[in-house]
Design an enzyme around this catalytic site. Structure first.
Site, mmCIF file in Angstrom:
data_model
loop_
_atom_site.group_PDB
_atom_site.id
_atom_site.type_symbol
_atom_site.label_atom_id
_atom_site.label_comp_id
_atom_site.label_asym_id
_atom_site.label_seq_id
_atom_site.Cartn_x
_atom_site.Cartn_y
_atom_site.Cartn_z
ATOM 1 N N SER A 35 -2.238 -2.777 5.754
ATOM 2 C CA SER A 35 -1.537 -1.486 5.843
ATOM 3 C C SER A 35 -1.901 -0.728 7.113
ATOM 4 O O SER A 35 -3.082 -0.518 7.399
ATOM 5 C CB SER A 35 -1.893 -0.605 4.645
ATOM 6 O OG SER A 35 -1.368 -1.153 3.477
ATOM 7 N N HIS A 66 4.636 -2.248 6.084
ATOM 8 C CA HIS A 66 4.554 -3.712 6.157
ATOM 9 C C HIS A 66 5.912 -4.233 6.623
ATOM 10 O O HIS A 66 6.872 -4.267 5.849
ATOM 11 C CB HIS A 66 4.175 -4.307 4.792
ATOM 12 C CG HIS A 66 2.770 -3.987 4.374
ATOM 13 N ND1 HIS A 66 1.727 -4.853 4.577
ATOM 14 C CD2 HIS A 66 2.247 -2.881 3.817
ATOM 15 C CE1 HIS A 66 0.605 -4.288 4.139
ATOM 16 N NE2 HIS A 66 0.903 -3.091 3.670
ATOM 17 N N HIS A 88 1.848 -8.334 -1.848
ATOM 18 C CA HIS A 88 0.835 -7.874 -2.805
ATOM 19 C C HIS A 88 1.279 -8.185 -4.226
ATOM 20 O O HIS A 88 2.478 -8.163 -4.538
ATOM 21 C CB HIS A 88 0.632 -6.350 -2.713
ATOM 22 C CG HIS A 88 0.303 -5.838 -1.351
ATOM 23 N ND1 HIS A 88 1.264 -5.609 -0.392
ATOM 24 C CD2 HIS A 88 -0.871 -5.496 -0.778
ATOM 25 C CE1 HIS A 88 0.685 -5.153 0.720
ATOM 26 N NE2 HIS A 88 -0.610 -5.082 0.500
ATOM 27 N N TYR A 90 0.970 -6.185 -6.700
ATOM 28 C CA TYR A 90 1.595 -5.004 -7.330
ATOM 29 C C TYR A 90 3.075 -4.878 -7.021
ATOM 30 O O TYR A 90 3.788 -4.125 -7.672
ATOM 31 C CB TYR A 90 0.839 -3.715 -6.961
ATOM 32 C CG TYR A 90 0.837 -3.345 -5.494
ATOM 33 C CD1 TYR A 90 1.969 -2.847 -4.865
ATOM 34 C CD2 TYR A 90 -0.325 -3.489 -4.730
ATOM 35 C CE1 TYR A 90 1.955 -2.505 -3.526
ATOM 36 C CE2 TYR A 90 -0.345 -3.145 -3.394
ATOM 37 C CZ TYR A 90 0.796 -2.660 -2.795
ATOM 38 O OH TYR A 90 0.786 -2.328 -1.463
ATOM 39 N N GLU A 91 3.554 -5.642 -6.032
ATOM 40 C CA GLU A 91 4.992 -5.600 -5.733
ATOM 41 C C GLU A 91 5.789 -6.363 -6.798
ATOM 42 O O GLU A 91 7.013 -6.337 -6.798
ATOM 43 C CB GLU A 91 5.260 -6.205 -4.351
ATOM 44 C CG GLU A 91 4.708 -5.356 -3.223
ATOM 45 C CD GLU A 91 4.816 -6.059 -1.865
ATOM 46 O OE1 GLU A 91 5.925 -6.090 -1.318
ATOM 47 O OE2 GLU A 91 3.791 -6.574 -1.376
ATOM 48 N N ALA A 118 -6.584 -2.433 4.722
ATOM 49 C CA ALA A 118 -7.036 -1.043 4.689
ATOM 50 C C ALA A 118 -7.811 -0.894 3.390
ATOM 51 O O ALA A 118 -7.420 -1.450 2.370
ATOM 52 C CB ALA A 118 -5.838 -0.111 4.692
ATOM 53 N N MET A 219 -6.506 -3.400 -2.231
ATOM 54 C CA MET A 219 -5.537 -4.015 -3.154
ATOM 55 C C MET A 219 -5.039 -5.372 -2.660
ATOM 56 O O MET A 219 -3.900 -5.757 -2.937
ATOM 57 C CB MET A 219 -4.348 -3.071 -3.339
ATOM 58 C CG MET A 219 -4.738 -1.677 -3.815
ATOM 59 S SD MET A 219 -3.307 -0.609 -3.936
ATOM 60 C CE MET A 219 -4.088 0.992 -4.163
ATOM 61 N N SER A 220 -5.848 -6.077 -1.910
ATOM 62 C CA SER A 220 -5.354 -7.347 -1.344
ATOM 63 C C SER A 220 -6.520 -8.267 -1.020
ATOM 64 O O SER A 220 -7.619 -8.119 -1.537
ATOM 65 C CB SER A 220 -4.570 -7.052 -0.056
ATOM 66 O OG SER A 220 -5.447 -6.543 0.935
ATOM 67 N N ASN A 243 -10.504 5.659 4.293
ATOM 68 C CA ASN A 243 -10.887 6.847 3.501
ATOM 69 C C ASN A 243 -12.143 6.494 2.716
ATOM 70 O O ASN A 243 -12.487 5.321 2.589
ATOM 71 C CB ASN A 243 -9.761 7.219 2.527
ATOM 72 C CG ASN A 243 -9.388 6.059 1.613
ATOM 73 O OD1 ASN A 243 -8.719 5.116 2.033
ATOM 74 N ND2 ASN A 243 -9.853 6.118 0.384
ATOM 75 N N HIS A 257 -1.130 7.046 0.403
ATOM 76 C CA HIS A 257 -0.749 5.897 1.245
ATOM 77 C C HIS A 257 -0.492 6.368 2.682
ATOM 78 O O HIS A 257 -0.814 5.678 3.637
ATOM 79 C CB HIS A 257 0.484 5.208 0.653
ATOM 80 C CG HIS A 257 0.873 3.937 1.358
ATOM 81 N ND1 HIS A 257 0.008 2.851 1.471
ATOM 82 C CD2 HIS A 257 2.022 3.560 1.990
ATOM 83 C CE1 HIS A 257 0.611 1.879 2.150
ATOM 84 N NE2 HIS A 257 1.837 2.276 2.477
HETATM 85 N N1 HPA Z 1 -8.417 2.179 -2.653
HETATM 86 C C1 HPA Z 1 -7.642 1.101 -2.723
HETATM 87 N N2 HPA Z 1 -6.940 0.670 -1.706
HETATM 88 C C2 HPA Z 1 -7.034 1.338 -0.547
HETATM 89 C C3 HPA Z 1 -7.825 2.470 -0.407
HETATM 90 C C4 HPA Z 1 -8.557 2.922 -1.530
HETATM 91 O O1 HPA Z 1 -9.282 3.927 -1.506
HETATM 92 N N3 HPA Z 1 -7.699 2.893 0.867
HETATM 93 C C5 HPA Z 1 -6.862 2.041 1.473
HETATM 94 N N4 HPA Z 1 -6.444 1.088 0.635
#
Ligand code: HPA
Length: 297
Positions: A35, A66, A88, A90-91, A118, A219-220, A243, A257
């Site tokens: 991401s 993406h 992903h 989740y898609e 990310a 998430m990947s 973050n 996001h």
């Molecule tokens: N959690 C899950 N996926 C993420 C995060 C997060 O804090 N930041 C970027 N992708």
């Protein structure tokens, strides 16, 4: 015909044939951009882009940030094949679909896979903007049987019971640290917790993952790394810490996001430096580092 999760062997082969016919150079290194990291393709020389939807059996990217293109070209003299945008779970895709590109890369002759993502920082010493090289992962979905290698084994890629003690190449991690030091920036190292998403983790989960030894969460990545390791590929993974994950329900901030994409953009130049340095000095694959071998052709 052997199948995994409903993906027949010939689907991998047909996708590989299509890509091979459209590229002028055989790729050596695969690269998956997470991401906000899509702009890294601007670094590729002689770029040849193939939209996902033109490749037989290839799922489409549905997530903002993406692009959904496969880009061949060279970077630091290496022929690379880049997924600009990843798939992903989740898609709505099965993990076999999510990881189809990795197996297709293997059929194209790629033996080294660089995964980027990310992620949220779990480790208290991390800051937003850090880059972490992945030492290992925790894949909670796998605890309950959701694993990309679930189903009949395709022995042409690897064994029924693959070993995952060294999923992420020690040699390439060490190289990444050398490159970061040469350029004077800090490279973190740690354990990536790979969730299914799309929900961000709860504060209680953040505390749990920390107790497990997790340093970053996203998430990947683990599905692709598992499939690559099964297929005897050398894997290097980078998390861009966009973050810091919140560990209290009294926290005032939220993660979004959009924030992830914005922070990813700021990390791109440093990640590009890191990737270039790694590619420039990429050593030949040491067969002693590879844990899993195909059972048959
Ligand atoms: N959690 C899950 N996926 C993420 C995060 C997060 O804090 N930041 C970027 N992708």
């Amino acid at each position: 015909m052997e199948q995994t999760h409903g993906i027949p062997e010939n689907h991998y082969r047909e996708a590989a044939e299509h890509i091979r016919a459209r590229l002028s150079v055989a790729p050596e290194v695969g690269l998956v951009l997470g991401s906000g990291l899509g702009p890294l393709v601007d670094e590729i020389e002689g770029a040849q882009a193939i939209p996902f939807q033109e490749i037989p059996h290839w799922p489409r990217a549905t997530v903002q940030g993406h692009a959904g293109k496969l880009v061949g070209g060279t970077l630091e003299g290496r022929s690379v094949l880049v997924m600009q945008g990843r798939l992903h779970f989740y898609e709505g895709y099965s993990l076999a679909q999510v990881t189809l590109p990795v197996r297709v890369m293997r059929l194209l002759g790629i033996d080294t896979l660089i995964l980027t993502n990310a992620a949220g920082g779990l480790n208290r010493s991390f800051s937003a903007g850090d880059i972490m090289v992945i030492e290992d992962h925790i894949f909670p979905a796998g605890f309950s049987g959701t694993n990309p290698l679930h189903g009949p084994n395709l022995g042409m890629f690897g064994p029924r019971f693959p070993v995952h003690t060294h999923t992420y190449s020690r040699q390439l991690r060490a190289l990444a640290h050398r490159v970061a030091a040469q350029h004077g920036f800090t490279l973190r190292e740690g354990v990536y917790v790979s969730l299914s998403g799309p929900a961000f983790e709860t504060p209680a989960e953040v505390r749990l993952f920390r107790a497990w030894g997790g340093d970053a969460v996203g998430m990947s990545t683990a599905p692709e790394a598992l499939v690559a390791c099964h297929a005897g590929m050398r894997v290097l993974g980078f998390s861009s810490i966009t973050n810091i994950s919140l560990d209290s329900t009294t926290a005032q901030q939220e993660v979004s996001h959009e924030d992830v994409l914005r922070a990813g953009k700021q990390i791109v130049p440093r990640l590009a430096t890191l990737l270039r340095g790694v590619l420039r000095e990429l050593p030949p694959l040491d067969p002693g580092e590879i844990e899993n071998a195909p059972e048959h052709d």
